[in-house]
Design an enzyme around this catalytic site. Structure first.
Site, PDB file in Angstrom:
ATOM      1  N   GLY A  10       0.821  -1.200   0.000  1.00 49.40           N
ATOM      2  CA  GLY A  10       0.000   0.000   0.000  1.00 49.40           C
ATOM      3  C   GLY A  10       0.852   1.246   0.000  1.00 49.40           C
ATOM      4  N   ASP A  35      -1.709 -12.920   5.692  1.00 41.51           N
ATOM      5  CA  ASP A  35      -3.088 -12.554   5.995  1.00 41.51           C
ATOM      6  C   ASP A  35      -3.150 -12.277   7.487  1.00 41.51           C
ATOM      7  OD1 ASP A  35      -5.779 -12.293   6.421  1.00 41.51           O
ATOM      8  OD2 ASP A  35      -6.299 -14.352   5.890  1.00 41.51           O
ATOM      9  N   ALA A  59      -4.583  -2.732   5.788  1.00 42.77           N
ATOM     10  CA  ALA A  59      -5.894  -2.156   6.092  1.00 42.77           C
ATOM     11  C   ALA A  59      -6.866  -2.414   4.946  1.00 42.77           C
ATOM     12  CB  ALA A  59      -5.776  -0.653   6.322  1.00 42.77           C
ATOM     13  N   ASP A 101      -8.813   9.197  10.671  1.00 47.90           N
ATOM     14  CA  ASP A 101      -9.725  10.240  11.133  1.00 47.90           C
ATOM     15  C   ASP A 101     -11.183   9.777  11.111  1.00 47.90           C
ATOM     16  OD1 ASP A 101      -9.208  10.246   8.252  1.00 47.90           O
ATOM     17  OD2 ASP A 101     -10.584  11.927   8.124  1.00 47.90           O
ATOM     18  N   TYR A 124     -16.292   1.331   7.923  1.00 52.01           N
ATOM     19  CA  TYR A 124     -14.839   1.485   7.868  1.00 52.01           C
ATOM     20  C   TYR A 124     -14.316   2.122   9.145  1.00 52.01           C
ATOM     21  CZ  TYR A 124     -10.351   3.634   6.705  1.00 52.01           C
ATOM     22  OH  TYR A 124      -9.040   4.054   6.737  1.00 52.01           O
ATOM     23  N   LYS A 128     -11.875   0.396  12.048  1.00 50.87           N
ATOM     24  CA  LYS A 128     -10.570   0.945  12.406  1.00 50.87           C
ATOM     25  C   LYS A 128     -10.508   1.296  13.892  1.00 50.87           C
ATOM     26  CE  LYS A 128      -7.512   1.825  10.090  1.00 50.87           C
ATOM     27  NZ  LYS A 128      -6.277   1.032   9.796  1.00 50.87           N
TER      28      LYS A 128
END
Length: 290
Positions: A10, A35, A59, A101, A124, A128
């Site tokens: 990423g 994983d 993520a 955020d 989401y 998180k």
């Protein structure tokens, strides 16, 4: 130190690997090799590599898809960080985790501190937040960094989408009533490099939750205009400001998600620059790589 970066393909993982490889022994694993939702696989990876620090960049970031794919979002964003933190505790490894955020609902009128009440408005964001909580619970010694509006020349992000669309269209409509701060991934990597100048004992002493953000709030619309201005495309692309209600998405975005990074500055002695500085450097890097 010996570092392990998970989610290494990423944009944040790539930025960290580039920045940290000169000063540290860096191992990288992307999702095809680890994983993190598999607890046994996490333990095997850490036992094999034996890092001093794990930086978890893995993520699930498909914000809209998460609304109908919550099991996958929670597996990667909540169960995965818990698995890594458990393995870190078992094997004496220090975990660094990255959050978002989106743990806030966006109703604030001033920058969010680390002590502000969380209230995610999307799957989401909820996944998180669950990951943050899991890391803190499973590994008392840890660092969690909340980030916002990350972009780079890697992967898929708003900045790259604007440049692509700007090459295809003369006019774009961009949301103007969502406020945040764009963050160039290389700037984040520079600050993490500063953190990792500390030894493991010093990292343990500075354990906790930190916001990590450039300064200067802006809107998505003004970010787009800045991209085209600094890329010398503003004479060819007009950006029309629209409201969130005119751009329907499956997931609710925070209307205001500016992060207050004073705790980081007080602990580690440095802040990120104005976001426009990062944008110019990101565009310069893009130009050099063409």
């Amino acid at each position: 130190m010996k570092l392990l970066i998970t989610g290494a393909s990423g944009q944040l993982g790539l930025a960290l690997a580039r920045r940290l490889s000169g000063a540290h022994d860096v191992a990288t694993l992307d999702r095809t090799k680890l994983d993190i939702a598999d607890a046994a696989a996490c333990r095997r990876a850490l036992a094999s590599i034996q890092p001093d620090v794990v930086l978890n960049c893995a993520a699930y970031t498909a914000v809209d898809r998460a609304e109908t794919d919550s099991d996958a979002a929670f597996a990667i964003n909540a169960t995965g960080p818990r698995n890594l933190a458990q393995a870190c505790t078992e094997l004496g490894v220090f975990p660094i985790h990255f959050s978002t955020d989106y743990v806030f609902d966006g109703t604030a009128k001033a920058p969010y501190s680390e002590d502000a009440a969380t209230n995610p408005a999307s799957v989401y964001g909820a996944s998180k937040l669950a990951g943050e909580i899991a890391v803190a619970h499973e590994s008392p010694a840890h660092l969690v960094f909340r980030l916002s509006w990350v972009y780079s020349n890697d992967g898929a992000n708003f900045y790259k989408t604007m440049l692509r669309l700007g090459g295809e269209r003369a006019q774009l409509r961009v949301v103007a009533d969502q406020i945040g701060v764009p963050n160039y991934s290389a700037d984040i990597a520079d600050l993490i490099a500063l953190v990792l100048e500390r030894n493991t004992a010093e990292l343990v002493a500075s354990s906790g939750l930190y916001h990590l953000s450039c300064v200067g709030p802006t809107s998505w619309c003004d970010f787009a205009r800045a991209i085209f201005e600094d890329a010398h495309m503003s004479d060819r692309v007009a950006v029309e400001a629209i409201s969130t209600s005119e751009y329907k998405t499956a997931a609710v975005r925070p209307a205001y998600s500016v992060l207050d990074s004073r705790r980081f500055a007080a602990t580690f002695g440095r802040t990120l620059p104005d976001w426009r500085d990062g944008l110019r450097r990101c565009l310069a890097e893009r130009t050099m790589s063409v």
